[in-house]
Scaffold this motif. Structure first.
Motif, PDB file in Angstrom:
ATOM      1  N   MET A   1       0.851  -1.178   0.000  1.00 60.67           N
ATOM      2  CA  MET A   1       0.000   0.000   0.000  1.00 60.67           C
ATOM      3  C   MET A   1       0.893   1.236   0.000  1.00 60.67           C
ATOM      4  O   MET A   1       1.751   1.394   0.864  1.00 60.67           O
ATOM      5  N   LEU A   2       0.680   2.095  -0.931  1.00 60.05           N
ATOM      6  CA  LEU A   2       1.442   3.329  -1.024  1.00 60.05           C
ATOM      7  C   LEU A   2       0.605   4.496  -0.522  1.00 60.05           C
ATOM      8  O   LEU A   2      -0.598   4.562  -0.756  1.00 60.05           O
ATOM      9  N   LEU A   3       1.254   5.396   0.178  1.00 59.59           N
ATOM     10  CA  LEU A   3       0.575   6.587   0.673  1.00 59.59           C
ATOM     11  C   LEU A   3       0.952   7.768  -0.201  1.00 59.59           C
ATOM     12  O   LEU A   3       2.104   7.911  -0.609  1.00 59.59           O
ATOM     13  N   ASN A   4      -0.008   8.631  -0.441  1.00 58.85           N
ATOM     14  CA  ASN A   4       0.325   9.833  -1.198  1.00 58.85           C
ATOM     15  C   ASN A   4       0.954  10.863  -0.257  1.00 58.85           C
ATOM     16  O   ASN A   4       1.001  10.673   0.962  1.00 58.85           O
ATOM     17  N   SER A   5       1.437  11.939  -0.800  1.00 61.99           N
ATOM     18  CA  SER A   5       2.162  12.931  -0.001  1.00 61.99           C
ATOM     19  C   SER A   5       1.282  13.572   1.069  1.00 61.99           C
ATOM     20  O   SER A   5       1.747  13.890   2.157  1.00 61.99           O
ATOM     21  N   GLN A   6      -0.008  13.737   0.773  1.00 61.45           N
ATOM     22  CA  GLN A   6      -0.918  14.327   1.756  1.00 61.45           C
ATOM     23  C   GLN A   6      -1.108  13.386   2.950  1.00 61.45           C
ATOM     24  O   GLN A   6      -1.122  13.813   4.095  1.00 61.45           O
ATOM     25  N   GLU A   7      -1.235  12.110   2.685  1.00 58.54           N
ATOM     26  CA  GLU A   7      -1.384  11.128   3.754  1.00 58.54           C
ATOM     27  C   GLU A   7      -0.108  11.035   4.594  1.00 58.54           C
ATOM     28  O   GLU A   7      -0.168  10.935   5.822  1.00 58.54           O
ATOM     29  N   LEU A   8       1.044  11.087   3.936  1.00 58.44           N
ATOM     30  CA  LEU A   8       2.318  11.075   4.661  1.00 58.44           C
ATOM     31  C   LEU A   8       2.450  12.298   5.554  1.00 58.44           C
ATOM     32  O   LEU A   8       2.883  12.199   6.708  1.00 58.44           O
ATOM     33  N   GLN A   9       2.085  13.456   5.025  1.00 54.83           N
ATOM     34  CA  GLN A   9       2.156  14.692   5.810  1.00 54.83           C
ATOM     35  C   GLN A   9       1.208  14.630   7.000  1.00 54.83           C
ATOM     36  O   GLN A   9       1.542  15.065   8.085  1.00 54.83           O
ATOM     37  N   SER A  10       0.045  14.059   6.794  1.00 58.16           N
ATOM     38  CA  SER A  10      -0.923  13.911   7.875  1.00 58.16           C
ATOM     39  C   SER A  10      -0.373  13.018   8.989  1.00 58.16           C
ATOM     40  O   SER A  10      -0.519  13.317  10.174  1.00 58.16           O
ATOM     41  N   LEU A  11       0.264  11.915   8.608  1.00 56.97           N
ATOM     42  CA  LEU A  11       0.880  11.024   9.596  1.00 56.97           C
ATOM     43  C   LEU A  11       2.012  11.725  10.348  1.00 56.97           C
ATOM     44  O   LEU A  11       2.150  11.575  11.560  1.00 56.97           O
ATOM     45  N   LYS A  12       2.813  12.483   9.620  1.00 60.90           N
ATOM     46  CA  LYS A  12       3.912  13.220  10.234  1.00 60.90           C
ATOM     47  C   LYS A  12       3.381  14.249  11.228  1.00 60.90           C
ATOM     48  O   LYS A  12       3.891  14.363  12.348  1.00 60.90           O
ATOM     49  N   ASN A  13       2.350  14.990  10.842  1.00 63.91           N
ATOM     50  CA  ASN A  13       1.754  15.989  11.729  1.00 63.91           C
ATOM     51  C   ASN A  13       1.161  15.346  12.974  1.00 63.91           C
ATOM     52  O   ASN A  13       1.289  15.867  14.078  1.00 63.91           O
ATOM     53  N   SER A  14       0.525  14.213  12.794  1.00 56.73           N
ATOM     54  CA  SER A  14      -0.065  13.495  13.922  1.00 56.73           C
ATOM     55  C   SER A  14       1.019  13.032  14.899  1.00 56.73           C
ATOM     56  O   SER A  14       0.867  13.158  16.113  1.00 56.73           O
ATOM     57  N   ALA A  15       2.106  12.511  14.362  1.00 53.60           N
ATOM     58  CA  ALA A  15       3.206  12.053  15.214  1.00 53.60           C
ATOM     59  C   ALA A  15       3.846  13.222  15.951  1.00 53.60           C
ATOM     60  O   ALA A  15       4.172  13.112  17.141  1.00 53.60           O
ATOM     61  N   GLU A  16       4.009  14.359  15.270  1.00 49.43           N
ATOM     62  CA  GLU A  16       4.610  15.532  15.915  1.00 49.43           C
ATOM     63  C   GLU A  16       3.699  16.087  17.008  1.00 49.43           C
ATOM     64  O   GLU A  16       4.164  16.458  18.077  1.00 49.43           O
ATOM     65  N   THR A  17       2.395  16.115  16.756  1.00 49.19           N
ATOM     66  CA  THR A  17       1.442  16.585  17.761  1.00 49.19           C
ATOM     67  C   THR A  17       1.452  15.669  18.975  1.00 49.19           C
ATOM     68  O   THR A  17       1.453  16.129  20.116  1.00 49.19           O
ATOM     69  N   SER A  18       1.499  14.371  18.734  1.00 53.74           N
ATOM     70  CA  SER A  18       1.544  13.400  19.823  1.00 53.74           C
ATOM     71  C   SER A  18       2.822  13.584  20.654  1.00 53.74           C
ATOM     72  O   SER A  18       2.775  13.574  21.891  1.00 53.74           O
ATOM     73  N   ARG A  19       3.945  13.767  19.982  1.00 56.03           N
ATOM     74  CA  ARG A  19       5.224  13.978  20.676  1.00 56.03           C
ATOM     75  C   ARG A  19       5.157  15.252  21.513  1.00 56.03           C
ATOM     76  O   ARG A  19       5.580  15.274  22.671  1.00 56.03           O
ATOM     77  N   LYS A  20       4.624  16.301  20.933  1.00 55.83           N
ATOM     78  CA  LYS A  20       4.541  17.582  21.628  1.00 55.83           C
ATOM     79  C   LYS A  20       3.683  17.466  22.885  1.00 55.83           C
ATOM     80  O   LYS A  20       4.071  17.937  23.959  1.00 55.83           O
ATOM     81  N   LEU A  21       2.518  16.828  22.774  1.00 53.40           N
ATOM     82  CA  LEU A  21       1.630  16.683  23.933  1.00 53.40           C
ATOM     83  C   LEU A  21       2.266  15.831  25.024  1.00 53.40           C
ATOM     84  O   LEU A  21       2.150  16.146  26.214  1.00 53.40           O
ATOM     85  N   ARG A  22       2.938  14.761  24.616  1.00 53.30           N
ATOM     86  CA  ARG A  22       3.607  13.886  25.591  1.00 53.30           C
ATOM     87  C   ARG A  22       4.722  14.629  26.315  1.00 53.30           C
ATOM     88  O   ARG A  22       4.829  14.587  27.546  1.00 53.30           O
ATOM     89  N   LEU A  23       5.556  15.349  25.553  1.00 54.39           N
ATOM     90  CA  LEU A  23       6.659  16.087  26.161  1.00 54.39           C
ATOM     91  C   LEU A  23       6.162  17.248  27.018  1.00 54.39           C
ATOM     92  O   LEU A  23       6.743  17.554  28.065  1.00 54.39           O
TER      93      LEU A  23
END
Length: 112
Positions: A1-23
């Motif tokens: 399964m390949l992700l398009n650039s928008q889906e990749l960016q969404s995953l990246k943003n989600s991971a960064e938000t999660s990291r920020k909230l945890r920290l």
């Protein structure tokens, strides 16, 4: 399964938000006893999180140490000597040890 650039960016943003909230939660727990009324810790973290991410390959422990040092000295990261050293030297093997030592020194001095 390949992700398009928008889906990749969404995953990246989600991971960064999660990291920020945890920290942020960890940061607020660490400095709870040294909270300053005129220097709200949650606002401080929000303001300085992005600045800390500018350092190459910054680890979570390094980011938290930097934020704690700056908060205890009641200054933003850009004004902190330890942050400026990290910017000038970029990523070096002893960065985590250096920041940990600076944080301990600040805590021991009680100048906050």
């Amino acid at each position: 399964m390949l992700l398009n650039s928008q889906e990749l960016q969404s995953l990246k943003n989600s991971a960064e938000t999660s990291r920020k909230l945890r920290l942020k939660a960890i940061f607020l727990g660490e400095i709870a006893t040294a909270s300053f009324e005129d220097f709200p810790p949650a606002q401080f973290f929000e303001r300085n999180f992005e600045a800390a991410l500018m350092l190459p390959s910054i680890r979570d422990d390094e980011l938290l140490d930097l934020c704690q040092i700056a908060y205890l000295q009641q200054c933003d990261l850009f004004d902190l000597a330890a942050f400026q050293r990290c910017q000038s030297e970029q990523k070096w093997p002893a960065r985590a040890l250096y920041l940990s030592a600076v944080l301990e020194k600040v805590k021991e001095s009680g100048n906050f």
